[in-house]
Write an enzyme that holds these catalytic residues in place. Structure first.
Site: not given
Length: 216
Positions: A134, A171
């Site tokens: 991701s 993230k």
């Protein structure tokens, strides 16, 4: 590095090193083009490919920050973790963290590894092994070791290790209009919106990255 670099190639290599030292991550092609006055990112890409052919860097296809500075030619891929001249800082390697869908993080230390402290923008407290893609476009790939400095606060836009309940994820942090979002760096993944009722905490900020496997 056996092949001599041109003056322009050396400028780009120096820029990559300076950017990694300042931010913990390599520049994008667009950032290289802007810094060195190229007309387009494609010109930067041509020079990067030349640097890769000469063994100065490794490139990750499809990743905007997929640039890796290489260890010396006579070193194994894992030498930056174990070479006696580089192993000046011993860090715990904490259980694998999902950089895809968040998974329950292992709390035990798998082992300790010695690393060169010059690899990082700040002295990290531990390493986290990344699983998933991701954060691909930030150059953070499956199996990479993310160097993390413990921190309860982070600036907008920093790459963080965040905890939601008992799950941990890597993230990019974004705060906007009182809302917190955890953004992936891969269009195949969706942002995580943190609700006011969520048990949310920052575990740390990314201060560098180590690759333990060669790029293919």
């Amino acid at each position: 590095m056996a092949t001599k670099l041109t003056e322009r190639q050396q400028e780009i290599l120096d820029l990559i090193r300076q950017t990694v030292a300042r931010t913990g991550f390599p520049p994008t092609r667009a950032e290289i083009a802007q810094a060195l006055g190229f007309r387009s990112p494609n010109a930067a890409e041509d020079h990067l490919k030349a640097l890769a052919r000469k063994g100065a860097i490794e490139l990750t296809a499809g990743a905007s920050r997929g640039i890796r500075l290489k260890v010396p030619d006579n070193a194994a891929p894992s030498a930056q973790l174990t070479h006696p001249l580089l192993a000046q800082l011993v860090l715990p390697l904490v259980g694998r963290v999902a950089a895809g869908s968040p998974i329950l993080a292992s709390e035990h230390v798998e082992r300790e590894v010695g690393v060169d402290p010059g690899l990082f923008t700040q002295t990290p407290d531990y390493l986290l092994k990344v699983r998933g893609m991701s954060m691909r476009d930030a150059g953070i790939l499956e199996g990479d070791l993310l160097a993390v400095k413990r921190a309860a606060e982070a600036r907008n836009g920093q790459i963080v290790v965040a905890r939601l309940g008992d799950e941990v994820t890597v993230k990019r942090l974004q705060r906007q209009n009182g809302r917190i979002e955890l953004l992936p760096e891969n269009p195949d993944f969706s942002p995580i919106v943190v609700a006011n009722t969520d048990d949310f905490a920052l575990e740390g900020i990314a201060v560098g990255l180590i690759r333990t496997q060669p790029l293919h």
